[in-house]
Design an enzyme around this catalytic site. Structure first.
Site, PDB file in Angstrom:
ATOM      1  N   HIS A  29       1.904  31.634  11.683  1.00  0.00           N
ATOM      2  CA  HIS A  29       3.076  30.854  11.273  1.00  0.00           C
ATOM      3  C   HIS A  29       4.126  30.951  12.370  1.00  0.00           C
ATOM      4  O   HIS A  29       4.500  32.030  12.806  1.00  0.00           O
ATOM      5  CB  HIS A  29       3.611  31.357   9.922  1.00  0.00           C
ATOM      6  CG  HIS A  29       2.691  31.081   8.778  1.00  0.00           C
ATOM      7  ND1 HIS A  29       2.320  32.029   7.850  1.00  0.00           N
ATOM      8  CD2 HIS A  29       2.033  29.936   8.424  1.00  0.00           C
ATOM      9  CE1 HIS A  29       1.497  31.495   6.966  1.00  0.00           C
ATOM     10  NE2 HIS A  29       1.297  30.215   7.295  1.00  0.00           N
ATOM     11  N   ALA A  30       4.602  29.777  12.779  1.00  0.00           N
ATOM     12  CA  ALA A  30       5.381  29.657  14.012  1.00  0.00           C
ATOM     13  C   ALA A  30       6.642  30.506  14.021  1.00  0.00           C
ATOM     14  O   ALA A  30       6.983  31.125  15.030  1.00  0.00           O
ATOM     15  CB  ALA A  30       5.732  28.195  14.234  1.00  0.00           C
ATOM     16  N   ARG A  31       7.345  30.574  12.899  1.00  0.00           N
ATOM     17  CA  ARG A  31       8.657  31.233  12.832  1.00  0.00           C
ATOM     18  C   ARG A  31       8.546  32.745  12.762  1.00  0.00           C
ATOM     19  O   ARG A  31       9.565  33.438  12.855  1.00  0.00           O
ATOM     20  CB  ARG A  31       9.434  30.719  11.624  1.00  0.00           C
ATOM     21  CG  ARG A  31       8.797  31.028  10.284  1.00  0.00           C
ATOM     22  CD  ARG A  31       9.498  30.260   9.173  1.00  0.00           C
ATOM     23  NE  ARG A  31       8.880  30.502   7.856  1.00  0.00           N
ATOM     24  CZ  ARG A  31       9.125  29.749   6.795  1.00  0.00           C
ATOM     25  NH1 ARG A  31       9.963  28.725   6.887  1.00  0.00           N
ATOM     26  NH2 ARG A  31       8.545  30.009   5.627  1.00  0.00           N
ATOM     27  N   GLU A  32       7.362  33.283  12.616  1.00  0.00           N
ATOM     28  CA  GLU A  32       7.198  34.729  12.430  1.00  0.00           C
ATOM     29  C   GLU A  32       7.092  35.430  13.779  1.00  0.00           C
ATOM     30  O   GLU A  32       6.068  36.027  14.132  1.00  0.00           O
ATOM     31  CB  GLU A  32       6.001  34.979  11.508  1.00  0.00           C
ATOM     32  CG  GLU A  32       6.215  34.319  10.152  1.00  0.00           C
ATOM     33  CD  GLU A  32       4.997  34.241   9.239  1.00  0.00           C
ATOM     34  OE1 GLU A  32       5.074  33.557   8.202  1.00  0.00           O
ATOM     35  OE2 GLU A  32       3.955  34.852   9.555  1.00  0.00           O
ATOM     36  N   ARG A  72       7.047  26.444  10.206  1.00  0.00           N
ATOM     37  CA  ARG A  72       5.964  27.350   9.760  1.00  0.00           C
ATOM     38  C   ARG A  72       4.582  26.815  10.135  1.00  0.00           C
ATOM     39  O   ARG A  72       3.718  27.558  10.623  1.00  0.00           O
ATOM     40  CB  ARG A  72       6.057  27.507   8.242  1.00  0.00           C
ATOM     41  CG  ARG A  72       4.864  28.203   7.566  1.00  0.00           C
ATOM     42  CD  ARG A  72       5.063  28.277   6.075  1.00  0.00           C
ATOM     43  NE  ARG A  72       3.891  28.651   5.311  1.00  0.00           N
ATOM     44  CZ  ARG A  72       3.638  29.900   4.876  1.00  0.00           C
ATOM     45  NH1 ARG A  72       4.465  30.885   5.171  1.00  0.00           N
ATOM     46  NH2 ARG A  72       2.562  30.157   4.154  1.00  0.00           N
ATOM     47  N   ASN A  84      -2.643  28.914   6.993  1.00  0.00           N
ATOM     48  CA  ASN A  84      -3.090  29.964   6.086  1.00  0.00           C
ATOM     49  C   ASN A  84      -3.416  29.454   4.690  1.00  0.00           C
ATOM     50  O   ASN A  84      -3.463  30.242   3.740  1.00  0.00           O
ATOM     51  CB  ASN A  84      -2.073  31.109   6.024  1.00  0.00           C
ATOM     52  CG  ASN A  84      -2.751  32.463   5.841  1.00  0.00           C
ATOM     53  OD1 ASN A  84      -3.932  32.632   6.171  1.00  0.00           O
ATOM     54  ND2 ASN A  84      -2.028  33.420   5.308  1.00  0.00           N
ATOM     55  N   ARG A  85      -3.623  28.168   4.584  1.00  0.00           N
ATOM     56  CA  ARG A  85      -4.130  27.517   3.370  1.00  0.00           C
ATOM     57  C   ARG A  85      -5.311  26.601   3.713  1.00  0.00           C
ATOM     58  O   ARG A  85      -5.754  25.841   2.862  1.00  0.00           O
ATOM     59  CB  ARG A  85      -3.032  26.680   2.686  1.00  0.00           C
ATOM     60  CG  ARG A  85      -1.769  27.440   2.310  1.00  0.00           C
ATOM     61  CD  ARG A  85      -2.011  28.511   1.254  1.00  0.00           C
ATOM     62  NE  ARG A  85      -0.772  29.168   0.834  1.00  0.00           N
ATOM     63  CZ  ARG A  85      -0.202  30.186   1.477  1.00  0.00           C
ATOM     64  NH1 ARG A  85      -0.777  30.679   2.582  1.00  0.00           N
ATOM     65  NH2 ARG A  85       0.930  30.726   1.033  1.00  0.00           N
ATOM     66  N   HIS A 117       1.334  38.692  10.031  1.00  0.00           N
ATOM     67  CA  HIS A 117       2.388  37.799   9.555  1.00  0.00           C
ATOM     68  C   HIS A 117       3.684  38.592   9.400  1.00  0.00           C
ATOM     69  O   HIS A 117       3.732  39.799   9.593  1.00  0.00           O
ATOM     70  CB  HIS A 117       2.004  37.198   8.200  1.00  0.00           C
ATOM     71  CG  HIS A 117       0.899  36.187   8.263  1.00  0.00           C
ATOM     72  ND1 HIS A 117       1.108  34.835   8.187  1.00  0.00           N
ATOM     73  CD2 HIS A 117      -0.446  36.335   8.417  1.00  0.00           C
ATOM     74  CE1 HIS A 117      -0.038  34.198   8.275  1.00  0.00           C
ATOM     75  NE2 HIS A 117      -1.007  35.088   8.421  1.00  0.00           N
ATOM     76  N   SER A 118       4.745  37.862   9.072  1.00  0.00           N
ATOM     77  CA  SER A 118       5.995  38.507   8.625  1.00  0.00           C
ATOM     78  C   SER A 118       6.615  37.600   7.578  1.00  0.00           C
ATOM     79  O   SER A 118       6.188  36.445   7.464  1.00  0.00           O
ATOM     80  CB  SER A 118       6.951  38.699   9.818  1.00  0.00           C
ATOM     81  OG  SER A 118       7.585  37.465  10.158  1.00  0.00           O
ATOM     82  N   TYR A 119       7.599  37.996   6.788  1.00  0.00           N
ATOM     83  CA  TYR A 119       8.077  39.366   6.644  1.00  0.00           C
ATOM     84  C   TYR A 119       7.834  39.829   5.205  1.00  0.00           C
ATOM     85  O   TYR A 119       7.566  38.966   4.331  1.00  0.00           O
ATOM     86  CB  TYR A 119       9.578  39.409   6.974  1.00  0.00           C
ATOM     87  CG  TYR A 119      10.404  38.562   6.033  1.00  0.00           C
ATOM     88  CD1 TYR A 119      10.649  37.223   6.316  1.00  0.00           C
ATOM     89  CD2 TYR A 119      10.914  39.061   4.839  1.00  0.00           C
ATOM     90  CE1 TYR A 119      11.382  36.421   5.436  1.00  0.00           C
ATOM     91  CE2 TYR A 119      11.646  38.278   3.966  1.00  0.00           C
ATOM     92  CZ  TYR A 119      11.875  36.946   4.266  1.00  0.00           C
ATOM     93  OH  TYR A 119      12.587  36.153   3.397  1.00  0.00           O
ATOM     94  N   TYR A 155       1.564  36.799  -3.896  1.00  0.00           N
ATOM     95  CA  TYR A 155       1.422  35.643  -4.798  1.00  0.00           C
ATOM     96  C   TYR A 155       0.000  35.092  -4.640  1.00  0.00           C
ATOM     97  O   TYR A 155      -0.644  35.301  -3.608  1.00  0.00           O
ATOM     98  CB  TYR A 155       2.443  34.526  -4.488  1.00  0.00           C
ATOM     99  CG  TYR A 155       2.791  34.346  -3.027  1.00  0.00           C
ATOM    100  CD1 TYR A 155       4.100  34.595  -2.551  1.00  0.00           C
ATOM    101  CD2 TYR A 155       1.835  33.941  -2.089  1.00  0.00           C
ATOM    102  CE1 TYR A 155       4.430  34.435  -1.217  1.00  0.00           C
ATOM    103  CE2 TYR A 155       2.160  33.788  -0.759  1.00  0.00           C
ATOM    104  CZ  TYR A 155       3.460  34.030  -0.324  1.00  0.00           C
ATOM    105  OH  TYR A 155       3.786  33.888   1.019  1.00  0.00           O
ATOM    106  N   GLU A 168       2.165  41.967   6.614  1.00  0.00           N
ATOM    107  CA  GLU A 168       3.480  41.331   6.591  1.00  0.00           C
ATOM    108  C   GLU A 168       4.428  42.367   7.203  1.00  0.00           C
ATOM    109  O   GLU A 168       4.727  43.395   6.580  1.00  0.00           O
ATOM    110  CB  GLU A 168       3.922  40.991   5.149  1.00  0.00           C
ATOM    111  CG  GLU A 168       3.207  39.794   4.549  1.00  0.00           C
ATOM    112  CD  GLU A 168       3.928  38.471   4.778  1.00  0.00           C
ATOM    113  OE1 GLU A 168       4.431  38.257   5.899  1.00  0.00           O
ATOM    114  OE2 GLU A 168       3.980  37.637   3.833  1.00  0.00           O
TER     115      GLU A 168
HETATM  116  N1  LIG Z   1      -4.403  34.929   2.546  1.00  0.00           N
HETATM  117  C1  LIG Z   1      -3.115  35.123   1.889  1.00  0.00           C
HETATM  118  C2  LIG Z   1      -2.498  36.460   2.214  1.00  0.00           C
HETATM  119  C3  LIG Z   1      -1.208  36.620   1.447  1.00  0.00           C
HETATM  120  C4  LIG Z   1      -0.135  35.588   1.829  1.00  0.00           C
HETATM  121  C5  LIG Z   1       0.297  35.754   3.251  1.00  0.00           C
HETATM  122  C6  LIG Z   1       1.528  34.930   3.599  1.00  0.00           C
HETATM  123  C7  LIG Z   1       1.913  35.190   5.013  1.00  0.00           C
HETATM  124 SE1  LIG Z   1       3.524  34.302   5.544  1.00  0.00          SE
HETATM  125  C8  LIG Z   1       1.281  33.437   3.407  1.00  0.00           C
HETATM  126  O1  LIG Z   1       0.403  32.894   4.095  1.00  0.00           O
HETATM  127  O2  LIG Z   1       1.949  32.840   2.552  1.00  0.00           O
HETATM  128 ZN   LIG Z   2       2.919  33.964   7.704  1.00  0.00          ZN
HETATM  129 ZN   LIG Z   3       4.955  36.046   5.372  1.00  0.00          ZN
END
Ligand SMILES: NCCCCC[C@@H](C[SeH])C(=O)O
Ligand SMILES: [Zn+2]
Ligand SMILES: [Zn+2]
Ligand SMILES: [Zn+2]
Length: 308
Positions: A67-70, A125, A142-143, A195-197, A248, A270
């Protein structure tokens, strides 16, 4: 390009020049390859770090900058590479790891997005791919993976920050990464995606509430000890657990995909902080964040090495 500095946030041009120079200067420990280009045509450089051996060694794959902003994550991958080459031969733990394993490090996954945070929108992001039929740009990488794709915690709206993409691996960046891991899955024993945060160490699953088959091992040993190692330096507190219940539910994640592919030790970090600065973590926190995170990554690597 600006001079590279491990304690500052470097733009992509500076990072890219640094990737080329550090790998050229340490050819005994680092080999460089391009796993493909981004949507806007930037090369995705992957560094393989470890003592050169004739036979293939077990490997850990680590990526930053999904994610770009991290921005703290890009800084961490650079820090890791620097620590590896500068402490090999002097730090017994790192020397052992690099003698017996390889680390595949992708310093910046989402290069186009990272550039965009430097030039246009610091809070971007997603990727920067054009969505047909929409004026909204980008997919949440990440989706975008084949792990319950788009079933939960993701959106099929291109304007959403968690847009799952037009299809599985619709993003060329996702395809490049997945292809590399698929073709090297016999040696890749662990996948770490930074990732962050939030200060969390997460593991599968996020796309369902079922516990991962290796839950006990993942929870009781690697994770608990990894966050204890991290806390030992500055007292930074992390939480840990399966993604779905700890942060989540979210489908299409690279960690869940790697786990289902057979990469047993699959974790999402994170990094700092818990929201005071969020994605805008001050440069003064780069060194402490990276130093503490090194301890947990080295712990996990040792666990993987000793528990194949
Ligand atoms: N594969 C999902 C792991 C948990 C969420 C990770 C966060 C990182 Se910003 C996300 O992708 O929303
Ligand atoms: Zn992320
Ligand atoms: Zn995150
Ligand atoms: Zn086991």
């Amino acid at each position: 390009t600006k001079a590279h500095d491990y304690t500052k946030y470097n733009n992509w041009a500076t990072i890219n020049d640094w990737v080329i120079s550090i790998s050229s200067a340490n050819a005994d420990l680092i080999s460089r390859q391009v796993i493909g280009n981004t949507y806007e045509g930037r090369p995705m450089h992957l560094l393989q770090i470890g003592k050169k051996t004739s036979s293939a060694k077990p490997a850990i794959f680590m990526d930053c900058g999904f994610h770009a902003r991290e921005w703290i994550t890009h800084a961490f991958c650079q820090w890791f590479i620097k620590e590896a080459v500068s402490t090999y031969g002097s730090d017994p733990e790192m020397t052992n790891l690099l003698d017996r394993m390889d680390f595949f490090v992708l310093p910046v996954f989402n290069i186009d997005g990272y550039e965009y945070t430097w030039t246009k929108d610091r809070m971007w992001r997603k990727t920067r791919s054009r969505n047909s039929g929409s004026s909204c740009i980008g997919t949440d990488p990440n989706r975008n993976f084949d792990a319950g794709w788009c079933t939960t915690g993701a959106s099929s709206n291109p304007c959403s920050e968690t847009y799952c993409g037009s299809s599985i691996e619709s993003e060329i960046e996702s395809k490049n990464l997945a292809n590399f891991i698929r073709s090297n899955k016999s040696i890749i024993k662990s996948y770490l995606t930074i990732h962050s945060y939030s200060q969390m160490l997460l593991f599968p699953y996020s796309y369902k509430y079922d516990l991962a088959a290796h839950h006990s091992e993942l929870v009781l040993f690697a994770v608990a000890y990894a966050i204890a190692a991290l806390r030992s330096l500055y007292g930074t507190r992390y939480t840990s657990g399966p993604g779905a219940v700890t942060i989540y539910p979210s489908a299409g994640g690279s960690d869940d995909w790697a786990y289902d592919l057979g990469v047993k030790y699959s974790y999402t970090f994170e990094l700092r902080d818990e929201g005071r600065y969020g994605f805008l973590l001050p440069e003064s926190q780069i060194k402490p964040t990276c130093e503490e995170t090194m301890l947990s990554v080295k712990y996990i690597a040792n666990h993987v090495l000793n528990n194949p």
